[in-house]
Design a protein around this motif. Sequence first.
Motif, PDB file in Angstrom:
ATOM      1  N   ARG A  91       4.852  -8.192  -6.613  1.00 53.04           N
ATOM      2  CA  ARG A  91       5.665  -9.362  -6.293  1.00 53.04           C
ATOM      3  C   ARG A  91       5.878 -10.170  -7.573  1.00 53.04           C
ATOM      4  NH1 ARG A  91       4.280 -14.325  -5.681  1.00 53.04           N
ATOM      5  NH2 ARG A  91       2.062 -13.852  -5.588  1.00 53.04           N
ATOM      6  N   TRP A 135      -8.809  -7.001 -10.943  1.00 51.57           N
ATOM      7  CA  TRP A 135      -7.498  -7.478 -10.514  1.00 51.57           C
ATOM      8  C   TRP A 135      -7.439  -9.012 -10.501  1.00 51.57           C
ATOM      9  CZ3 TRP A 135      -4.991 -10.311  -6.790  1.00 51.57           C
ATOM     10  CH2 TRP A 135      -3.665  -9.986  -6.507  1.00 51.57           C
ATOM     11  N   ARG A 175     -14.758  -1.291   3.014  1.00 54.67           N
ATOM     12  CA  ARG A 175     -14.457  -1.983   1.765  1.00 54.67           C
ATOM     13  C   ARG A 175     -15.722  -2.548   1.155  1.00 54.67           C
ATOM     14  NH1 ARG A 175     -10.033  -6.032   2.422  1.00 54.67           N
ATOM     15  NH2 ARG A 175      -8.781  -4.171   2.085  1.00 54.67           N
ATOM     16  N   GLN A 203     -17.084  -5.100  -1.537  1.00 55.99           N
ATOM     17  CA  GLN A 203     -16.561  -6.302  -2.182  1.00 55.99           C
ATOM     18  C   GLN A 203     -17.707  -7.027  -2.858  1.00 55.99           C
ATOM     19  OE1 GLN A 203     -14.151  -8.263   0.771  1.00 55.99           O
ATOM     20  NE2 GLN A 203     -13.214  -9.556  -0.783  1.00 55.99           N
ATOM     21  N   ARG A 260     -19.663 -17.236  -3.417  1.00 57.04           N
ATOM     22  CA  ARG A 260     -18.561 -17.389  -4.375  1.00 57.04           C
ATOM     23  C   ARG A 260     -18.430 -18.848  -4.809  1.00 57.04           C
ATOM     24  NH1 ARG A 260     -14.826 -18.658  -7.012  1.00 57.04           N
ATOM     25  NH2 ARG A 260     -13.023 -17.445  -7.689  1.00 57.04           N
ATOM     26  N   ASP A 266      -5.097  -8.542   4.789  1.00 58.75           N
ATOM     27  CA  ASP A 266      -6.078  -7.468   4.872  1.00 58.75           C
ATOM     28  C   ASP A 266      -7.496  -8.039   4.848  1.00 58.75           C
ATOM     29  OD1 ASP A 266      -6.655  -4.806   5.132  1.00 58.75           O
ATOM     30  OD2 ASP A 266      -6.491  -4.341   3.003  1.00 58.75           O
ATOM     31  N   LEU A 267      -7.603  -9.352   5.028  1.00 57.99           N
ATOM     32  CA  LEU A 267      -8.895 -10.050   5.082  1.00 57.99           C
ATOM     33  C   LEU A 267      -9.764  -9.818   3.845  1.00 57.99           C
ATOM     34  CD1 LEU A 267      -9.831  -9.613   8.856  1.00 57.99           C
ATOM     35  CD2 LEU A 267      -9.028 -11.694   7.715  1.00 57.99           C
ATOM     36  N   HIS A 268      -9.114  -9.775   2.689  1.00 57.42           N
ATOM     37  CA  HIS A 268      -9.875  -9.712   1.443  1.00 57.42           C
ATOM     38  C   HIS A 268     -10.711 -10.972   1.246  1.00 57.42           C
ATOM     39  CE1 HIS A 268      -8.511  -6.209  -0.964  1.00 57.42           C
ATOM     40  NE2 HIS A 268      -7.504  -6.235  -0.118  1.00 57.42           N
ATOM     41  N   GLY A 269     -10.157 -12.103   1.679  1.00 59.27           N
ATOM     42  CA  GLY A 269     -10.871 -13.361   1.506  1.00 59.27           C
ATOM     43  C   GLY A 269     -10.676 -14.008   0.155  1.00 59.27           C
ATOM     44  N   GLN A 270      -9.795 -13.478  -0.685  1.00 58.09           N
ATOM     45  CA  GLN A 270      -9.600 -14.084  -2.013  1.00 58.09           C
ATOM     46  C   GLN A 270      -9.069 -15.513  -1.899  1.00 58.09           C
ATOM     47  OE1 GLN A 270     -10.745 -12.897  -4.719  1.00 58.09           O
ATOM     48  NE2 GLN A 270     -11.211 -10.812  -4.074  1.00 58.09           N
ATOM     49  N   VAL A 278      -9.883 -17.580   0.466  1.00 56.67           N
ATOM     50  CA  VAL A 278     -11.058 -18.390   0.829  1.00 56.67           C
ATOM     51  C   VAL A 278     -11.867 -18.710  -0.427  1.00 56.67           C
ATOM     52  CG1 VAL A 278     -13.177 -18.446   2.214  1.00 56.67           C
ATOM     53  CG2 VAL A 278     -11.135 -17.283   3.096  1.00 56.67           C
ATOM     54  N   PHE A 279     -11.989 -17.719  -1.315  1.00 56.55           N
ATOM     55  CA  PHE A 279     -12.749 -17.933  -2.556  1.00 56.55           C
ATOM     56  C   PHE A 279     -12.016 -18.920  -3.471  1.00 56.55           C
ATOM     57  CE2 PHE A 279     -14.130 -13.178  -2.213  1.00 56.55           C
ATOM     58  CZ  PHE A 279     -14.877 -13.480  -1.088  1.00 56.55           C
ATOM     59  N   PHE A 326     -13.038 -18.393   6.774  1.00 56.94           N
ATOM     60  CA  PHE A 326     -13.254 -17.404   7.830  1.00 56.94           C
ATOM     61  C   PHE A 326     -13.858 -18.108   9.037  1.00 56.94           C
ATOM     62  CE2 PHE A 326     -13.611 -14.451   4.118  1.00 56.94           C
ATOM     63  CZ  PHE A 326     -12.615 -13.561   4.499  1.00 56.94           C
ATOM     64  N   CYS A 341      -3.803 -13.554  -3.739  1.00 61.17           N
ATOM     65  CA  CYS A 341      -3.839 -12.698  -2.540  1.00 61.17           C
ATOM     66  C   CYS A 341      -3.437 -11.270  -2.908  1.00 61.17           C
ATOM     67  CB  CYS A 341      -2.910 -13.228  -1.462  1.00 61.17           C
ATOM     68  SG  CYS A 341      -2.827 -12.106  -0.047  1.00 61.17           S
ATOM     69  N   PRO A 342      -4.351 -10.305  -2.783  1.00 63.98           N
ATOM     70  CA  PRO A 342      -4.023  -8.928  -3.156  1.00 63.98           C
ATOM     71  C   PRO A 342      -2.932  -8.324  -2.271  1.00 63.98           C
ATOM     72  CG  PRO A 342      -6.396  -9.222  -2.959  1.00 63.98           C
ATOM     73  CD  PRO A 342      -5.750 -10.436  -2.355  1.00 63.98           C
ATOM     74  N   SER A 363      -0.332 -10.099  -1.009  1.00 61.29           N
ATOM     75  CA  SER A 363       0.860 -10.962  -1.038  1.00 61.29           C
ATOM     76  C   SER A 363       1.227 -11.436   0.371  1.00 61.29           C
ATOM     77  CB  SER A 363       2.057 -10.240  -1.660  1.00 61.29           C
ATOM     78  OG  SER A 363       1.788  -9.904  -2.990  1.00 61.29           O
TER      79      SER A 363
END
Lengths: 387, 62
Positions: A63, A286, A324, A326, A375, B11-15, B17-18, B26, B53-54, B56
């Motif tokens: 994006r 990333w 996953r 993490q 975090r 995808d609920l990576h949570g980035q 939130v971090f 969450f 957000c991985p 997007s």
Amino acid sequence: VTGPIVVVGSSLAGVRAAETLRAEGFDGPLTIVGEEPHAPYDRPPLSKELLAGKSTAADVALRVDPALDAEWRLGCRALALDLDRRVLATDGGDIAFDGLVIATGVRPRTLPGLEPVPGEIFTLRTLDDALALRSALAGAPRVLIVGAGFIGVEVATSARALGCAVSVVSLDPPVAVAGPEVSAVCAGLLTDAGVRVHAGRRIAELARAAVVLDDGTRLAFDVAVVAVGATPNVEWLAGSGLTLDDGIVCDASCAAVGVDRVVAAGDVARWPNALFGGAPMRVEHWTNAVEQGAAAARTLLHGSGPHTAHGSVPGFWSDHCGTRLQSVGLPALGDRLELVDGALADGRFAAAAYAGDRLVGAVTYGIPRALARYRMELARPPQEAVA
Amino acid sequence: MRIVVDQSVCDLHGQCVFAAPQLFRFDAQGELEWEAEVGGELEPAARKAQAICPASAIELRP
């Protein structure tokens, strides 16, 4: 910076740097130089969805702010930097600049005797690498993967999903960066998925389409993937006046040391991370490419100093074996792992890593919400040096 | 500013939130919750979350 800005590198860090320059008010000429001919794309899906055939090259497009006013020079390789004349030499001609963002990333390491051979021996970094490997995996060949980092275990998962017989050989345990307990869980998940894991083993002998390990195991393969880490792309900067030492040496604001108006971001940048006691580090993740791209852009516009220092909590994820992994922080630095949810034996857990009493990271398979509080704690500056 | 999260993409990576715990969290079930309306002083945090957000999945509307 008053004149033109050139961004070298058209992947995540470079693109986010360019977007930030505009967001922060830079309205001069902006050029983005990229070695690959493709429009920017996202790398994480290459070893996962793209390889497994669940997504296409179009799906992995990055994006990019549609309002980004930049000249794109794609398929254009940076050759040298002349900081006296402030000119970037490329295979498409010289480009003058006032400010420079370097985000040239890394390239895969190779192993002697297992250098890439089309259709047979691969490394995986680019979209073209992934598309070629995907073609080679059709027909369910025997696959040998050398290296059990993220790329190794993700390729193993994708190749298994395509019905390949998969062996992984690695000196280190799988996903070693997450710490030994997590490695053991990962090894179990891989084995359950039908991947043969040969961890702690060296390749003792190379034969035509086969290797022999130091324990005498012979593994014949149709396709081999070498995933043993990466090397920063800095050779083109030799003699430029930049300090190079496993990457571009930067100050706390990501400005290249010893020169003016040059910043670096992403996998190629080595900088003292304020959140980890100022220990110089390169972070090939990333999220760091996003954050550091933005930080480097701000430094170029607003100067180096405490107001532009880049502190980053390292964090990664890896999708493999249907789950996953993490992490936040640097859990491998811990000497003690404290379980906070789930159970290691179930392959679904969250745990916090401590060095003595100090929290250094947290890691989970499948319970991302458990990482949130750690975090936040890790983001609270300043931390003592732990690296 | 309004925050819209595409749940078909998240995808609920949570980035998020971090990056912006003031805006994203969450719930007890591990699902994502967020503030739909954001005042001016939190807009930079919302932009940070969007950028990180991985998937997007985050859209910001004026």
